[in-house]
Motif scaffolding. Structure first.
Motif, PDB file in Angstrom:
ATOM      1  N   GLN A 274      -8.708  -2.374   2.802  1.00 40.35           N
ATOM      2  CA  GLN A 274      -8.557  -0.854   1.945  1.00 40.35           C
ATOM      3  C   GLN A 274      -9.440  -0.228   2.720  1.00 40.35           C
ATOM      4  O   GLN A 274      -9.706   0.478   1.907  1.00 40.35           O
TER       5      GLN A 274
ATOM      6  N   ALA B 277       0.795  -1.077  -0.247  1.00 37.86           N
ATOM      7  CA  ALA B 277       0.014   0.436  -0.251  1.00 37.86           C
ATOM      8  C   ALA B 277       1.223   1.491   0.277  1.00 37.86           C
ATOM      9  O   ALA B 277       2.227   0.942   0.333  1.00 37.86           O
TER      10      ALA B 277
ATOM     11  N   GLU C 263      -3.240  -3.393  -1.928  1.00 38.89           N
ATOM     12  CA  GLU C 263      -2.868  -4.397  -3.023  1.00 38.89           C
ATOM     13  C   GLU C 263      -2.585  -5.840  -1.960  1.00 38.89           C
ATOM     14  O   GLU C 263      -1.848  -5.285  -1.576  1.00 38.89           O
TER      15      GLU C 263
ATOM     16  N   ARG D   2      -9.577  -8.045   1.897  1.00 39.94           N
ATOM     17  CA  ARG D   2      -9.053  -6.537   1.107  1.00 39.94           C
ATOM     18  C   ARG D   2      -9.622  -6.156   0.917  1.00 39.94           C
ATOM     19  O   ARG D   2     -10.120  -4.915   1.379  1.00 39.94           O
TER      20      ARG D   2
ATOM     21  N   PRO E  98      -6.663   2.609   0.974  1.00 39.88           N
ATOM     22  CA  PRO E  98      -7.468   2.304   0.369  1.00 39.88           C
ATOM     23  C   PRO E  98      -6.600   1.977  -1.597  1.00 39.88           C
ATOM     24  O   PRO E  98      -7.296   1.402  -2.386  1.00 39.88           O
ATOM     25  N   SER E  99      -5.266   2.083  -0.742  1.00 38.38           N
ATOM     26  CA  SER E  99      -4.864   1.671  -2.091  1.00 38.38           C
ATOM     27  C   SER E  99      -3.952   0.350  -1.559  1.00 38.38           C
ATOM     28  O   SER E  99      -3.286  -0.116  -2.521  1.00 38.38           O
TER      29      SER E  99
END
Length: 323
Positions: free
Chosen positions: A121, A57, A128, A117, A125-126
């Motif tokens: 998030q 992230a 992965e 996930r 928010p970014s």
């Protein structure tokens, strides 16, 4: 002026309450074995199987926020650690999340991975998932066997070393002290249901090494005093040796405990189990080197060769024979 936690000259009778101390240790070891069979161990993901997720992230990793976000999912044993690497970019923040297998399944289901996930998030928010890997029951069983072999192998190697360096009575005393330390540690983890994973196995091996090191220091002094005091009763030689090494033992244990207590307070959840195991191991290891190993040597007895014309003068410890 030198700091003295223990006076240079002490005359403590460590065998005055030998029946009480040794008996209490036997009872504690029996209770530890009973706790192991009654409650079992709270195995971590390493031994239970599960899934490891590597996240990336832009936002800094907040382990507490990650953990709180996953609480509503009721995933059971979840381990979250931040991963550091000099090769990472400034905006590359990596974490490793380990989730135990759910309901006996070999790995975490895809729906659960998607839920994890989505929950994370909300915090970053970014975020992965860079990698998702599973550890199945077969691998977990192999890890358990390897861990047992590692601990038993370490104890066996130490016993051989002591047997070659000292008389067999000392080797028996050393092995009983090691079994005492490892047994009480496993019993405590079983009773308190603290997570038991590969890090704890590393702690057990550290405890074995620390405990036997302390015991060997005392045994070395016993051997020297057996050469020096040829007519002194064995119990007095053992007491004298323990008193002469007491200052060294307490200083070594004390300074080590200072560092461990700092790690317990400030090290965080990731290493708390490991540090707790070593802290407990140092306490029982110091105790066993004084009250267990020497008691075994005294029980087995060490008879010196009285055939020399002047037994009060020096001689070789190789002449010492078992009763």
């Amino acid at each position: 002026m030198r700091l003295r936690l223990i006076p240079d000259q002490t005359n403590i009778d460590f065998f005055k309450a030998a029946r009480v101390t040794f008996g209490a240790s036997v009872v504690a070891l029996i209770l530890s074995i009973a706790a192991f069979f009654a409650f079992g161990l709270n195995y971590g993901i390493d031994f239970r199987g599960g899934t490891t997720i590597r996240t990336e992230a832009v936002e800094p990793v907040d382990v507490s926020a990650y953990r709180e976000a996953l609480v509503p999912l009721e995933l059971g044993d979840v381990s979250i650690t931040e991963v550091f690497d000099p090769g990472f970019d400034d905006d590359q923040n990596v974490a490793s999340i380990r989730i135990q297998a759910q309901d006996g399944a070999e790995s975490v289901e895809a729906e659960t991975i998607d839920a994890v996930r989505a929950a994370l998030q909300e915090v970053a928010p970014s975020l992965e998932f860079a990698a998702v890997e599973s550890v199945g029951p077969t691998v977990s069983q192999e890890l358990i066997r390897s861990a047992i072999y590692a601990v038993l192998g370490a104890i066996a190697a130490i016993v051989i070393y002591i047997w070659l360096r000292f008389e067999w009575q000392f080797a028996v005393g050393g092995i009983v002290a090691l079994v005492h330390d490892v047994g009480l540690t496993i019993g405590l983890f079983s009773l308190l249901q603290i997570r038991f994973d590969l890090a704890i196995i590393a702690a057990l091996l550290t405890i074995v090494g620390y405990s036997i090191n302390d015991t060997v220091v005392v045994f070395d002094r016993v051997r020297e005093n057996l050469r020096k005091y040829k007519v002194m009763p064995l119990v007095d030689v053992l007491n004298l040796s323990a008193n002469e090494t007491l200052s060294r033992t307490m200083m070594t244990s004390g300074t080590t405990l200072l560092a461990l207590l700092a790690l317990l307070a400030l090290g965080g959840d990731v290493i708390r189990g490991f540090v707790f195991a070593i802290t407990w191991g140092i306490l029982v290891g110091t105790y066993s080197s004084i009250y267990i190993a020497k008691n075994i040597v005294l029980m087995l007895g060490v008879k010196r060769d009285w055939s020399k014309k002047n037994p009060a003068t020096g001689g070789r410890y190789a002449d010492v024979e078992a009763d």
